[in-house]
Design a protein around this motif. Structure first.
Motif, PDB file in Angstrom:
ATOM      1  N   HIS A  27      10.084  -4.527  -4.973  1.00 21.13           N
ATOM      2  CA  HIS A  27       9.507  -3.244  -4.584  1.00 21.13           C
ATOM      3  C   HIS A  27      10.675  -2.417  -4.037  1.00 21.13           C
ATOM      4  O   HIS A  27      11.462  -2.911  -3.231  1.00 21.13           O
ATOM      5  CB  HIS A  27       8.463  -3.531  -3.498  1.00 21.13           C
ATOM      6  N   HIS A  79       8.926   0.123  -8.229  1.00 18.00           N
ATOM      7  CA  HIS A  79       9.520  -1.198  -8.419  1.00 18.00           C
ATOM      8  C   HIS A  79      10.778  -1.041  -9.257  1.00 18.00           C
ATOM      9  O   HIS A  79      10.871  -0.138 -10.097  1.00 18.00           O
ATOM     10  CB  HIS A  79       8.553  -2.153  -9.122  1.00 18.00           C
ATOM     11  N   HIS A 132       4.928   4.507  -5.190  1.00 13.76           N
ATOM     12  CA  HIS A 132       5.013   3.052  -5.313  1.00 13.76           C
ATOM     13  C   HIS A 132       6.012   2.784  -6.424  1.00 13.76           C
ATOM     14  O   HIS A 132       5.761   3.096  -7.593  1.00 13.76           O
ATOM     15  CB  HIS A 132       3.629   2.482  -5.638  1.00 13.76           C
TER      16      HIS A 132
HETATM   17 FE    FE Z   1       5.032  -2.883  -4.686  1.00 13.06          FE
END
Ligand code: FE
Length: 142
Positions: A105, A91, A89
């Motif tokens: 993102h 960013h 994950h």
């Molecule tokens: Fe995200």
């Protein structure tokens, strides 16, 4: 794809090779080191990046690719597992030639210059994910 130096029992500093794709390089490093959970932070420069925006009204991601030279002013992420596979994950915030920033993102980004990362592993820890129908997000599963 990358060079690295171990800086602590559970942490590494990475220098990604020019023109590699950031998410793929991080995934390859995690696979090499067997990292199942951890944190990532970094900076660098890219010539192309695809960001995602989750629209809460539709619970769908909207993707957009920016093809221009940008500084990675911040890359923040974490490492977990989903369906038994590594799940990143990520960013990113990136600054343009006019010094304004865009971000989101991070789906993919191609290095043009350098990318320096700090990867901290949580040894012996496995953190899963599940698809949450209310938010549309793959949330942590503890
Ligand atoms: Fe995200």
């Amino acid at each position: 794809m990358y060079k690295y130096k171990q800086v602590k029992d559970n942490a590494f500093v990475l220098s990604l090779d020019n023109h590699v794709e950031v998410a793929a390089a991080i995934a390859a490093f995690c696979a090499e080191k067997g990292i199942l959970a951890g944190n990532i932070m970094g900076l660098g420069a890219v010539s192309e990046a695809t960001f995602r925006f989750l629209d809460p009204s539709t619970l769908k991601y909207v993707d957009k690719t920016f093809t221009e030279q940008m500084e990675i002013t911040n890359l923040t992420g974490n490492i977990s597992q989903k369906d038994g596979k590594p799940y990143l994950h990520l960013h990113i915030t990136a600054s343009r030639r006019d010094y304004t920033c865009i971000g989101g993102h991070l789906l993919s980004a191609y290095i043009n210059g350098a990318c320096e990362l700090y990867v901290e592993a949580f040894p012996g820890v496995e953190i899963g994910r599940y698809a949450d129908p209310d938010t549309g997000i793959n949330l942590y599963k503890f």
